[in-house]
Write a protein that holds these residues in place. Structure first.
Motif, PDB file in Angstrom:
ATOM      1  N   LYS A  78     -11.947  17.932  16.379  1.00 37.72           N
ATOM      2  CA  LYS A  78     -11.905  18.425  14.998  1.00 37.72           C
ATOM      3  C   LYS A  78     -11.254  17.404  14.067  1.00 37.72           C
ATOM      4  N   THR A  99     -12.816  25.997   9.785  1.00 34.40           N
ATOM      5  CA  THR A  99     -12.422  26.741  10.976  1.00 34.40           C
ATOM      6  C   THR A  99     -11.817  25.823  12.024  1.00 34.40           C
ATOM      7  N   ASP A 149     -12.212  26.831  15.227  1.00 31.77           N
ATOM      8  CA  ASP A 149     -13.024  27.202  16.385  1.00 31.77           C
ATOM      9  C   ASP A 149     -14.151  26.191  16.598  1.00 31.77           C
ATOM     10  N   LEU A 169     -17.655  27.599  16.943  1.00 27.96           N
ATOM     11  CA  LEU A 169     -18.224  28.003  15.656  1.00 27.96           C
ATOM     12  C   LEU A 169     -18.722  26.783  14.881  1.00 27.96           C
TER      13      LEU A 169
END
Length: 177
Positions: free
Chosen positions: A46, A87, A89, A92
């Motif tokens: 991320k 997010t 996640d 996701l």
């Protein structure tokens, strides 16, 4: 008799409750593999995606504003960066972007970033001044390099039956032993 086996139901419920609370409070488990040979799991995917997308947007500023390449890549990168920042996640993120696992997204982003200097140096937004397509085709043909031209219609395959010529048969029910 039984010693440790003779515990009360209340003790069992308290232990189960503590275990459930610990699992709920614990962060989601990291995947152990991507399932793709040669592509390792990236635990910081991320953060890396955010950084690479931001760097790509920064380097795109060197391209002319009206450039088709700049507008296309800028739009896609901004869209993906918004998803990543929205997010924590990872599943996701993968589902929303729909272009593979986060590790694959990271590869794609790094590839695009690595391509930018070459495209900038070649000034790909300027008009092409080389020989025409027909001249290139004749030269390649003269040198024996085969090409599939856009103006030659492709013939439908006769090797494989079409869906209306295939009879689907339901599988046999399992045999009881």
């Amino acid at each position: 008799t039984g010693g440790q086996c003779a515990r009360s139901p209340a003790m069992f419920l308290r232990a189960a409750s503590r275990l459930a609370c610990a699992r709920a409070a614990a962060p989601a488990r990291q995947k152990s593999t991507t399932g793709i040979v040669g592509l390792a799991v990236e635990p910081e995917a991320k953060a890396l995606l955010s950084a690479v997308y931001a760097k790509t947007l920064d380097q795109l500023q060197a391209f002319p504003v009206g450039s088709a390449y700049r507008s296309t890549v800028e739009s896609l990168t901004k869209e993906r960066l918004a998803v990543v920042e929205a997010t924590a996640d990872l599943a996701l993120i993968e589902t929303t972007i729909g272009a593979g696992q986060v590790e694959q997204l990271l590869q794609q982003a790094n590839d695009e970033l690595a391509l930018l200097p070459s495209l900038l140096e070649a000034k790909v937004w300027e008009a092409y001044e080389g020989p025409g397509a027909e001249e290139i085709y004749i030269d390649l043909k003269r040198r024996g390099i085969p090409l599939q031209r856009h103006d030659i219609p492709m013939q439908p395959s006769t090797d494989y039956p079409t869906s209306d010529a295939v009879e689907l048969i339901a599988p046999a029910p399992p045999v009881e032993a």
